[in-house]
Design a protein around this motif. Sequence first.
Motif, PDB file in Angstrom:
ATOM      1  N   VAL A  40       0.492  -0.928   0.054  1.00 21.04           N
ATOM      2  CA  VAL A  40      -0.360   0.078  -0.133  1.00 21.04           C
ATOM      3  C   VAL A  40       0.976   1.172  -0.125  1.00 21.04           C
ATOM      4  CG1 VAL A  40      -1.219   1.166   1.391  1.00 21.04           C
ATOM      5  CG2 VAL A  40      -1.735  -0.837   1.126  1.00 21.04           C
ATOM      6  N   ILE A  41       0.927   1.922  -1.486  1.00 13.72           N
ATOM      7  CA  ILE A  41       2.075   2.816  -1.048  1.00 13.72           C
ATOM      8  C   ILE A  41       0.770   3.920  -0.836  1.00 13.72           C
ATOM      9  CG2 ILE A  41       3.000   4.860  -3.015  1.00 13.72           C
ATOM     10  CD1 ILE A  41       3.512   2.527  -4.736  1.00 13.72           C
ATOM     11  N   ALA A  42       1.676   4.878   0.464  1.00 15.93           N
ATOM     12  CA  ALA A  42       1.069   6.015   1.342  1.00 15.93           C
ATOM     13  C   ALA A  42       1.487   7.131   0.636  1.00 15.93           C
ATOM     14  CB  ALA A  42       1.481   6.096   2.981  1.00 15.93           C
ATOM     15  N   ALA A  43       3.132   7.404   0.346  1.00 12.28           N
ATOM     16  CA  ALA A  43       3.720   8.396  -0.321  1.00 12.28           C
ATOM     17  C   ALA A  43       4.546   8.210  -1.512  1.00 12.28           C
ATOM     18  CB  ALA A  43       4.260   9.187   0.797  1.00 12.28           C
ATOM     19  N   ALA A  60      -6.380  10.344   1.070  1.00 13.32           N
ATOM     20  CA  ALA A  60      -6.246   9.184   1.891  1.00 13.32           C
ATOM     21  C   ALA A  60      -7.813   7.707   1.055  1.00 13.32           C
ATOM     22  CB  ALA A  60      -6.747   9.741   3.281  1.00 13.32           C
ATOM     23  N   GLU A  61      -7.955   8.297   0.556  1.00 17.36           N
ATOM     24  CA  GLU A  61      -9.727   7.735  -0.551  1.00 17.36           C
ATOM     25  C   GLU A  61      -8.139   6.941  -0.971  1.00 17.36           C
ATOM     26  OE1 GLU A  61      -9.889  11.873  -2.179  1.00 17.36           O
ATOM     27  OE2 GLU A  61      -9.680  10.473  -0.066  1.00 17.36           O
ATOM     28  N   ALA A  62      -7.475   7.445  -1.176  1.00 13.48           N
ATOM     29  CA  ALA A  62      -6.548   5.795  -2.636  1.00 13.48           C
ATOM     30  C   ALA A  62      -5.391   4.783  -1.524  1.00 13.48           C
ATOM     31  CB  ALA A  62      -5.173   6.577  -2.704  1.00 13.48           C
ATOM     32  N   VAL A  63      -5.578   5.692   0.478  1.00 13.25           N
ATOM     33  CA  VAL A  63      -4.781   4.740   0.863  1.00 13.25           C
ATOM     34  C   VAL A  63      -5.644   3.467   1.269  1.00 13.25           C
ATOM     35  CG1 VAL A  63      -3.811   4.150   3.048  1.00 13.25           C
ATOM     36  CG2 VAL A  63      -2.917   6.002   1.215  1.00 13.25           C
ATOM     37  N   LEU A  84       3.992   7.231   6.934  1.00 11.72           N
ATOM     38  CA  LEU A  84       3.032   7.219   5.897  1.00 11.72           C
ATOM     39  C   LEU A  84       2.675   9.212   6.538  1.00 11.72           C
ATOM     40  CD1 LEU A  84       1.029   5.241   8.381  1.00 11.72           C
ATOM     41  CD2 LEU A  84       1.632   4.380   6.199  1.00 11.72           C
ATOM     42  N   ALA A  85       3.809   9.757   6.750  1.00 11.03           N
ATOM     43  CA  ALA A  85       4.413  11.390   6.391  1.00 11.03           C
ATOM     44  C   ALA A  85       3.248  11.975   7.266  1.00 11.03           C
ATOM     45  CB  ALA A  85       3.856  10.935   4.630  1.00 11.03           C
ATOM     46  N   SER A  86       1.448  11.949   7.559  1.00 12.54           N
ATOM     47  CA  SER A  86       0.499  13.271   7.318  1.00 12.54           C
ATOM     48  C   SER A  86       0.006  12.572   8.607  1.00 12.54           C
ATOM     49  CB  SER A  86       0.447  13.592   6.227  1.00 12.54           C
ATOM     50  OG  SER A  86      -0.946  12.786   5.695  1.00 12.54           O
ATOM     51  N   PRO A  87      -0.623  13.458   8.926  1.00  9.32           N
ATOM     52  CA  PRO A  87      -1.798  12.520  11.001  1.00  9.32           C
ATOM     53  C   PRO A  87      -3.177  12.478   9.732  1.00  9.32           C
ATOM     54  CG  PRO A  87      -1.262  15.094  10.951  1.00  9.32           C
ATOM     55  CD  PRO A  87      -0.481  14.852   9.935  1.00  9.32           C
ATOM     56  N   VAL A  88      -3.193  13.055   8.469  1.00 14.04           N
ATOM     57  CA  VAL A  88      -4.703  11.709   8.045  1.00 14.04           C
ATOM     58  C   VAL A  88      -4.185  10.648   7.272  1.00 14.04           C
ATOM     59  CG1 VAL A  88      -4.186  13.346   5.840  1.00 14.04           C
ATOM     60  CG2 VAL A  88      -6.704  12.167   6.537  1.00 14.04           C
ATOM     61  N   LEU A  89      -2.594  10.025   7.606  1.00 16.66           N
ATOM     62  CA  LEU A  89      -2.632   8.939   7.017  1.00 16.66           C
ATOM     63  C   LEU A  89      -2.142   8.380   7.723  1.00 16.66           C
ATOM     64  CD1 LEU A  89      -0.367   9.606   3.897  1.00 16.66           C
ATOM     65  CD2 LEU A  89      -3.056   9.239   4.034  1.00 16.66           C
ATOM     66  N   GLU A  95      -6.809   3.324  11.860  1.00 16.28           N
ATOM     67  CA  GLU A  95      -8.039   3.022  11.964  1.00 16.28           C
ATOM     68  C   GLU A  95      -8.448   1.271  11.083  1.00 16.28           C
ATOM     69  OE1 GLU A  95     -12.695   3.862   9.937  1.00 16.28           O
ATOM     70  OE2 GLU A  95     -11.045   5.447  10.638  1.00 16.28           O
ATOM     71  N   VAL A  96      -8.259   1.005  10.381  1.00 19.08           N
ATOM     72  CA  VAL A  96      -7.665  -0.162   9.630  1.00 19.08           C
ATOM     73  C   VAL A  96      -6.941  -1.646  10.062  1.00 19.08           C
ATOM     74  CG1 VAL A  96      -7.565  -1.878   7.527  1.00 19.08           C
ATOM     75  CG2 VAL A  96      -7.947   0.774   7.187  1.00 19.08           C
ATOM     76  N   LEU A  97      -5.884  -0.496  10.820  1.00 17.87           N
ATOM     77  CA  LEU A  97      -4.868  -1.928  11.016  1.00 17.87           C
ATOM     78  C   LEU A  97      -5.548  -2.075  12.560  1.00 17.87           C
ATOM     79  CD1 LEU A  97      -1.355  -1.491  10.269  1.00 17.87           C
ATOM     80  CD2 LEU A  97      -2.735  -2.493   9.389  1.00 17.87           C
TER      81      LEU A  97
END
Length: 264
Positions: A40-43, A60-63, A84-89, A95-97
């Motif tokens: 899963v590419i986050a950045a 975020a929706e792409a991640v 993961l770079a940013s707060p939203v990511l 949340e998923v993990l």
Amino acid sequence: MTDSIPPRVLTVAGSDSGGGAGIQADLKTMLALGAHGMSVIAAVTAQNSMGVQGYWELPAEAVRAQLDSVLGDIGVQAVKTGMLASPVLVETVAEVLARVEAPVVVDPVGVSKHGDALLAPEAVDVVKSRLLPTATVVTPNLWEVLQLTGVKVEDDQDMRRAADAILELGPTWALIKGGHLPGAPVDLLTDGTEEFRFSAERLDNRHTHGTGCTLASAVASHLAFGEDVPTAVEKSKAYVTGAIAHGFALGSGIGPVDHGWRWR
């Protein structure tokens, strides 16, 4: 899962265009250790042997879509997170993990090997409050320990204090990497009760790009094969030590470790 299907390991991280760290290092490590790597590419980073010239976060929706796609169909025996770079990511991934039953290895990437920032300052609190509680193992280096806990490790005696501070943030195990301390490198692993120390000789090779990603991915791969945490870390240390010993020059700066050293 039949004997012909390798354990499946998912990396959630950033892409390194130079191929030495990030998603690229993770997938090479997983293949070298016999696992099937997924990503899963986050950045996306523009990165080479001289440093990081820039990075761009995915929406975020792409991640989330990548996570749902892999987890909903293929499944995992282990997960590794990196940049993961940013707060939203961080929020999205955490949340998923939190709903994943497989072991999770968190490499709390803050800066690159060259000192380039890879995590927004405002994301640190989210890593602490949301991501680390999902982790089976957290693998910070000494700078990341300071960033996450405020504990400054100056000698071997500080490492257990650092590990305890990390454990207070919620992971099951803390692996404190002591490679930046003087003397022979020693890493400390503890769950607060048991304690293990893993030593190795200090190798005279500056080409060490990707060591953190490689170690965390190796631990995740061994966990996917069913090893317990101390055994997974011990085997991963041996693999990474060999990869550092065979690290090679690439470009004009710091080259990568050799993920395929056992094949050569």
